[in-house]
Design a protein around this motif. Structure first.
Motif, PDB file in Angstrom:
ATOM      1  N   PRO A   1     -61.290  10.920  -6.683  1.00 37.18           N
ATOM      2  CA  PRO A   1     -60.216  10.049  -7.171  1.00 37.18           C
ATOM      3  C   PRO A   1     -58.870  10.748  -7.288  1.00 37.18           C
ATOM      4  CG  PRO A   1     -61.662  10.702  -8.980  1.00 37.18           C
ATOM      5  CD  PRO A   1     -62.334  11.160  -7.707  1.00 37.18           C
ATOM      6  N   GLN A   2     -58.869  12.084  -7.348  1.00 41.80           N
ATOM      7  CA  GLN A   2     -57.614  12.827  -7.495  1.00 41.80           C
ATOM      8  C   GLN A   2     -56.735  12.718  -6.250  1.00 41.80           C
ATOM      9  OE1 GLN A   2     -60.612  14.099  -7.205  1.00 41.80           O
ATOM     10  NE2 GLN A   2     -60.636  16.003  -6.031  1.00 41.80           N
ATOM     11  N   ILE A   3     -57.315  12.305  -5.112  1.00 41.79           N
ATOM     12  CA  ILE A   3     -56.510  12.098  -3.904  1.00 41.79           C
ATOM     13  C   ILE A   3     -56.604  10.639  -3.447  1.00 41.79           C
ATOM     14  CG2 ILE A   3     -56.564  14.496  -3.121  1.00 41.79           C
ATOM     15  CD1 ILE A   3     -58.817  13.774  -1.211  1.00 41.79           C
ATOM     16  N   GLY A   4     -56.897   9.773  -4.386  1.00 38.01           N
ATOM     17  CA  GLY A   4     -57.024   8.349  -4.070  1.00 38.01           C
ATOM     18  C   GLY A   4     -55.729   7.579  -4.194  1.00 38.01           C
ATOM     19  N   GLY A   5     -54.603   8.289  -4.230  1.00 41.39           N
ATOM     20  CA  GLY A   5     -53.322   7.610  -4.354  1.00 41.39           C
ATOM     21  C   GLY A   5     -52.210   8.416  -3.718  1.00 41.39           C
ATOM     22  N   VAL A   6     -50.979   7.977  -3.972  1.00 42.65           N
ATOM     23  CA  VAL A   6     -49.788   8.640  -3.439  1.00 42.65           C
ATOM     24  C   VAL A   6     -49.046   9.303  -4.600  1.00 42.65           C
ATOM     25  CG1 VAL A   6     -47.617   8.343  -2.192  1.00 42.65           C
ATOM     26  CG2 VAL A   6     -49.612   6.941  -1.583  1.00 42.65           C
ATOM     27  N   LEU A   7     -48.800  10.601  -4.484  1.00 37.60           N
ATOM     28  CA  LEU A   7     -48.077  11.329  -5.512  1.00 37.60           C
ATOM     29  C   LEU A   7     -46.580  11.143  -5.316  1.00 37.60           C
ATOM     30  CD1 LEU A   7     -48.219  13.491  -7.849  1.00 37.60           C
ATOM     31  CD2 LEU A   7     -47.837  15.190  -6.043  1.00 37.60           C
ATOM     32  N   LEU A   8     -45.876  10.792  -6.410  1.00 38.92           N
ATOM     33  CA  LEU A   8     -44.417  10.707  -6.394  1.00 38.92           C
ATOM     34  C   LEU A   8     -43.859  11.772  -7.328  1.00 38.92           C
ATOM     35  CD1 LEU A   8     -43.800   6.839  -6.664  1.00 38.92           C
ATOM     36  CD2 LEU A   8     -44.105   8.220  -4.595  1.00 38.92           C
ATOM     37  N   GLU A   9     -42.863  12.506  -6.856  1.00 37.49           N
ATOM     38  CA  GLU A   9     -42.185  13.511  -7.670  1.00 37.49           C
ATOM     39  C   GLU A   9     -40.679  13.282  -7.589  1.00 37.49           C
ATOM     40  OE1 GLU A   9     -45.294  17.272  -7.072  1.00 37.49           O
ATOM     41  OE2 GLU A   9     -43.392  17.237  -5.983  1.00 37.49           O
ATOM     42  N   THR A  10     -39.993  13.364  -8.726  1.00 40.65           N
ATOM     43  CA  THR A  10     -38.544  13.183  -8.741  1.00 40.65           C
ATOM     44  C   THR A  10     -37.862  14.495  -9.070  1.00 40.65           C
ATOM     45  OG1 THR A  10     -38.485  12.596 -11.093  1.00 40.65           O
ATOM     46  CG2 THR A  10     -38.828  10.806  -9.526  1.00 40.65           C
ATOM     47  N   LYS A  11     -36.780  14.785  -8.330  1.00 44.68           N
ATOM     48  CA  LYS A  11     -35.984  15.973  -8.614  1.00 44.68           C
ATOM     49  C   LYS A  11     -34.629  15.856  -7.922  1.00 44.68           C
ATOM     50  CE  LYS A  11     -35.961  21.023  -8.529  1.00 44.68           C
ATOM     51  NZ  LYS A  11     -36.684  22.259  -8.119  1.00 44.68           N
TER      52      LYS A  11
ATOM     53  N   LYS B   1     -33.684   8.011 -14.254  1.00 42.24           N
ATOM     54  CA  LYS B   1     -34.767   8.822 -13.718  1.00 42.24           C
ATOM     55  C   LYS B   1     -34.929  10.034 -14.625  1.00 42.24           C
ATOM     56  CE  LYS B   1     -32.879   9.754  -9.848  1.00 42.24           C
ATOM     57  NZ  LYS B   1     -31.585   9.230 -10.267  1.00 42.24           N
ATOM     58  N   LEU B   2     -35.983  10.767 -14.412  1.00 43.40           N
ATOM     59  CA  LEU B   2     -36.196  11.993 -15.173  1.00 43.40           C
ATOM     60  C   LEU B   2     -36.763  13.040 -14.236  1.00 43.40           C
ATOM     61  CD1 LEU B   2     -36.173  13.355 -17.991  1.00 43.40           C
ATOM     62  CD2 LEU B   2     -38.557  12.667 -18.202  1.00 43.40           C
ATOM     63  N   ASP B   3     -35.993  14.098 -13.971  1.00 44.00           N
ATOM     64  CA  ASP B   3     -36.482  15.160 -13.107  1.00 44.00           C
ATOM     65  C   ASP B   3     -37.691  15.833 -13.742  1.00 44.00           C
ATOM     66  OD1 ASP B   3     -34.615  14.697 -11.229  1.00 44.00           O
ATOM     67  OD2 ASP B   3     -33.303  16.356 -11.756  1.00 44.00           O
ATOM     68  N   GLY B   4     -38.600  16.266 -12.910  1.00 42.35           N
ATOM     69  CA  GLY B   4     -39.778  16.949 -13.404  1.00 42.35           C
ATOM     70  C   GLY B   4     -40.896  16.015 -13.801  1.00 42.35           C
ATOM     71  N   VAL B   5     -40.859  14.765 -13.322  1.00 45.99           N
ATOM     72  CA  VAL B   5     -41.929  13.820 -13.607  1.00 45.99           C
ATOM     73  C   VAL B   5     -42.666  13.506 -12.317  1.00 45.99           C
ATOM     74  CG1 VAL B   5     -42.508  11.541 -14.506  1.00 45.99           C
ATOM     75  CG2 VAL B   5     -40.618  12.808 -15.493  1.00 45.99           C
ATOM     76  N   SER B   6     -43.973  13.441 -12.389  1.00 47.28           N
ATOM     77  CA  SER B   6     -44.762  13.027 -11.226  1.00 47.28           C
ATOM     78  C   SER B   6     -45.630  11.844 -11.609  1.00 47.28           C
ATOM     79  CB  SER B   6     -45.630  14.185 -10.704  1.00 47.28           C
ATOM     80  OG  SER B   6     -46.617  14.525 -11.650  1.00 47.28           O
ATOM     81  N   PHE B   7     -45.873  10.976 -10.635  1.00 45.11           N
ATOM     82  CA  PHE B   7     -46.706   9.800 -10.844  1.00 45.11           C
ATOM     83  C   PHE B   7     -47.700   9.695  -9.693  1.00 45.11           C
ATOM     84  CE2 PHE B   7     -42.465   8.922 -12.467  1.00 45.11           C
ATOM     85  CZ  PHE B   7     -42.739   8.596 -13.789  1.00 45.11           C
ATOM     86  N   LEU B   8     -48.929   9.366 -10.012  1.00 49.52           N
ATOM     87  CA  LEU B   8     -49.942   9.164  -8.979  1.00 49.52           C
ATOM     88  C   LEU B   8     -50.199   7.663  -8.869  1.00 49.52           C
ATOM     89  CD1 LEU B   8     -51.739  10.506  -6.932  1.00 49.52           C
ATOM     90  CD2 LEU B   8     -53.464  10.872  -8.708  1.00 49.52           C
ATOM     91  N   ILE B   9     -49.691   7.074  -7.785  1.00 47.74           N
ATOM     92  CA  ILE B   9     -49.765   5.630  -7.566  1.00 47.74           C
ATOM     93  C   ILE B   9     -51.051   5.294  -6.830  1.00 47.74           C
ATOM     94  CG2 ILE B   9     -48.579   3.618  -6.624  1.00 47.74           C
ATOM     95  CD1 ILE B   9     -46.893   5.122  -8.642  1.00 47.74           C
ATOM     96  N   PRO B  10     -51.867   4.360  -7.325  1.00 48.35           N
ATOM     97  CA  PRO B  10     -53.082   3.969  -6.598  1.00 48.35           C
ATOM     98  C   PRO B  10     -52.732   3.472  -5.193  1.00 48.35           C
ATOM     99  CG  PRO B  10     -53.062   3.017  -8.805  1.00 48.35           C
ATOM    100  CD  PRO B  10     -51.706   3.607  -8.582  1.00 48.35           C
ATOM    101  N   ALA B  11     -53.503   3.882  -4.216  1.00 47.16           N
ATOM    102  CA  ALA B  11     -53.250   3.458  -2.835  1.00 47.16           C
ATOM    103  C   ALA B  11     -53.235   1.940  -2.719  1.00 47.16           C
ATOM    104  CB  ALA B  11     -54.315   4.056  -1.908  1.00 47.16           C
ATOM    105  N   GLU B  12     -54.107   1.279  -3.465  1.00 45.96           N
ATOM    106  CA  GLU B  12     -54.196  -0.174  -3.388  1.00 45.96           C
ATOM    107  C   GLU B  12     -52.903  -0.833  -3.856  1.00 45.96           C
ATOM    108  OE1 GLU B  12     -56.428  -3.531  -2.234  1.00 45.96           O
ATOM    109  OE2 GLU B  12     -56.818  -1.387  -2.004  1.00 45.96           O
TER     110      GLU B  12
ATOM    111  N   LEU C   1     -51.179   3.578 -13.501  1.00 42.76           N
ATOM    112  CA  LEU C   1     -51.095   4.820 -12.754  1.00 42.76           C
ATOM    113  C   LEU C   1     -52.423   5.556 -12.845  1.00 42.76           C
ATOM    114  CD1 LEU C   1     -47.628   6.116 -14.004  1.00 42.76           C
ATOM    115  CD2 LEU C   1     -48.113   4.981 -11.839  1.00 42.76           C
ATOM    116  N   LEU C   2     -52.768   6.313 -11.802  1.00 41.84           N
ATOM    117  CA  LEU C   2     -53.970   7.134 -11.839  1.00 41.84           C
ATOM    118  C   LEU C   2     -53.739   8.312 -12.776  1.00 41.84           C
ATOM    119  CD1 LEU C   2     -54.936   7.188  -8.044  1.00 41.84           C
ATOM    120  CD2 LEU C   2     -55.918   5.790  -9.860  1.00 41.84           C
ATOM    121  N   SER C   3     -54.745   8.664 -13.531  1.00 42.34           N
ATOM    122  CA  SER C   3     -54.607   9.748 -14.507  1.00 42.34           C
ATOM    123  C   SER C   3     -55.110  11.086 -13.987  1.00 42.34           C
ATOM    124  CB  SER C   3     -55.361   9.390 -15.794  1.00 42.34           C
ATOM    125  OG  SER C   3     -56.736   9.185 -15.529  1.00 42.34           O
TER     126      SER C   3
END
Length: 221
Positions: A38-48, A77-88, A138-140
């Motif tokens: 499940p740790q690779i079951g989505g798309v990682l977003l990072e802002t910077k 926005k907030l730099d240094g934040v990442s989100f794991l979005i479910p692929a679905e 979001l995926l945890s």
């Protein structure tokens, strides 16, 4: 585990909002559908620094895009934040993002993030379009350190023959076509051995409009 990076300041709530680009949404194709990973079951977003990096991998291919969110972007926005979005979630919103892009509009990604010591609940995020809102969790899970998986460009030019699964190249073409860039070819870095990951780019990121980089594993010959 929290979806946030450890660098997020300890405040009560932070509102994170930015327009979600099509090239990030379309990466759902490269996320794993293996329920045991499940740790690779989505798309990682990072802002910077007003840039959005999006990464997805299924264990065989890894694709990364970097998009500038605009010099006049007024969304919080907030730099240094990442989100794991479910692929679905990305798969379901892709048509709306395409339509919004064609109409010269955007789809807004937003989430209120609780950054205090009690960061146990998975944040609820949403996509906002002209027709309404779509909410999702979001995926945890913790996404792998993808930077360790991306090889440096081979500048020596030394190369040897290696096998590449043609389906992986086909997947890259399908992705580029989905983002409106189906006419683009791909560039394969010279391969120095038959075991190391293979780096793939496009001829011109300026013409593409965003930074694109892919990594695929070679086949045994």
């Amino acid at each position: 585990m929290s979806a946030l990076l450890n660098t997020v300041p300890f405040v009560d709530t932070v509102a994170v909002k930015f327009p979600i680009p099509l090239e990030a949404v379309a990466l759902w194709r490269f996320a794993s559908d293996d329920s045991n990973r499940p740790q690779i079951g989505g798309v990682l977003l990072e802002t910077k620094d007003n840039y959005l990096t999006a990464v997805a991998t299924n264990g065989h291919s890894l694709v990364k895009t970097v998009t500038h969110l605009g010099n006049n972007n007024t969304h919080t926005k907030l730099d240094g934040v990442s989100f794991l979005i479910p692929a679905e979630a990305f798969k379901n919103i892709e048509k709306e993002v395409k339509a919004a892009k064609k109409a010269g509009q955007g789809v807004l990604f937003s989430v209120d993030v609780v950054c205090g010591v009690q960061r146990k609940a998975v944040p609820v995020a949403k996509f906002t379009t002209n027709t309404g809102e779509t909410r999702f969790n979001l995926l945890s899970e913790t996404f792998p350190n993808w930077r360790k998986l991306v090889p440096e460009a081979n500048k020596k030019g030394d190369a040897q023959a290696v096998g590449i699964n043609p389906r992986y190249i086909g997947d890259l073409h399908t992705y580029l076509k989905a983002t409106g860039n189906g006419d683009f070819g791909v560039c394969i870095d010279p391969i120095t051995d038959g075991l190391s990951p293979i780096r793939i780019t496009v001829p011109s990121k300026e013409a593409l409009g965003f930074e694109f980089e892919a990594v695929i594993m070679p086949m045994r010959m």
